[in-house]
Design a protein around this motif. Structure first.
Motif, PDB file in Angstrom:
ATOM      1  N   THR A  66       1.158   5.025   6.280  1.00  0.00           N
ATOM      2  CA  THR A  66       0.605   3.739   5.863  1.00  0.00           C
ATOM      3  C   THR A  66       0.974   2.632   6.846  1.00  0.00           C
ATOM      4  N   LEU A  92       4.231   9.494   3.723  1.00  0.00           N
ATOM      5  CA  LEU A  92       3.215   8.555   3.214  1.00  0.00           C
ATOM      6  C   LEU A  92       3.500   7.133   3.689  1.00  0.00           C
ATOM      7  N   TYR A 116       7.397  11.237   0.520  1.00  0.00           N
ATOM      8  CA  TYR A 116       7.311   9.773   0.387  1.00  0.00           C
ATOM      9  C   TYR A 116       7.458   9.097   1.746  1.00  0.00           C
ATOM     10  N   VAL A 125       0.834  -1.209   0.000  1.00  0.00           N
ATOM     11  CA  VAL A 125       0.000   0.000   0.000  1.00  0.00           C
ATOM     12  C   VAL A 125       0.867   1.256   0.000  1.00  0.00           C
ATOM     13  N   SER A 126       1.950   1.249   0.764  1.00  0.00           N
ATOM     14  CA  SER A 126       2.828   2.428   0.773  1.00  0.00           C
ATOM     15  C   SER A 126       3.515   2.594  -0.581  1.00  0.00           C
ATOM     16  N   ALA A 175       0.938   4.161  -2.844  1.00  0.00           N
ATOM     17  CA  ALA A 175       0.706   5.559  -2.458  1.00  0.00           C
ATOM     18  C   ALA A 175       1.856   6.454  -2.917  1.00  0.00           C
TER      19      ALA A 175
END
Length: 186
Positions: free
Chosen positions: A179, A175, A172, A13-14, A17
């Motif tokens: 996550t 995020l 980044y 998921v990261s 994203a």
């Protein structure tokens, strides 16, 4: 400790994203629009380089053949007269984004795996969100940003490019940290 296998979802998921946000950052005219200015006489430079037929690769000029040549008066004069340059030559033709985007996504997965490894060795299941955020965020920032300093230190890449890349890396990392904190095993 947390099992690394329990972190496959935050890794994926990261990565997704960061992939999406990095695409937005680089496709919109935000802070990267002035990263590489155009040569004032681009056509003349291209006309001069084209007949040489440089294959894709990284080049340095002037480039001494040995340390002895580097100390020679002739080489010192070449350096003094310039230009002194590092040049990356890419394959001719349209730029295809497929391969670099695939490599970027694989890189994001690899960063996620290393971040997960460090977090899994230092944080147990049930760790509060902010503690996961701290460890993962710091580790991800290191992975996304710090090695870029070498380009400015050794290859004279503009520090402004490096600092803008640090901003990207910070986004980044945030995020990634968010996550992992959200999906950390309870």
């Amino acid at each position: 400790m947390t099992a690394l296998s329990a972190l496959w979802l935050p890794i994926l998921v990261s990565a997704v994203a960061v992939f999406v946000v990095s695409s937005i950052i680089h496709m919109t005219p935000l802070w990267h629009k002035t990263d590489y200015p155009r040569f004032a006489n681009e056509d003349r430079v291209l006309d001069a380089l084209r007949p040489i037929g440089l294959p894709p690769g990284d080049y340095m000029m002037p480039r001494p053949a040995s340390s002895a040549e580097m100390r020679s008066p002739e080489f010192k004069e070449k350096m003094k007269q310039g230009p002194v340059a590092l040049l990356t030559v890419m394959p001719n033709g349209p730029i295809s984004m497929g391969r670099p985007l695939a490599q970027w996504f694989v890189f994001l997965i690899v960063v996620g795996i290393f971040v997960a490894y460090i977090a899994s060795r230092t944080l147990p299941a049930g760790t509060p969100y902010m503690r996961v955020f701290q460890i993962v965020g710091a580790t991800a920032f290191i992975a996304y940003s710090l090695a870029l300093c070498e380009l400015s230190i050794w290859y004279r890449r503009s520090w402004s490019l490096t600092l803008k890349a640090w901003l990207d890396g910070l986004i980044y990392a945030l995020l990634t940290a968010g996550t992992f904190g959200w999906l950390w095993p309870r």
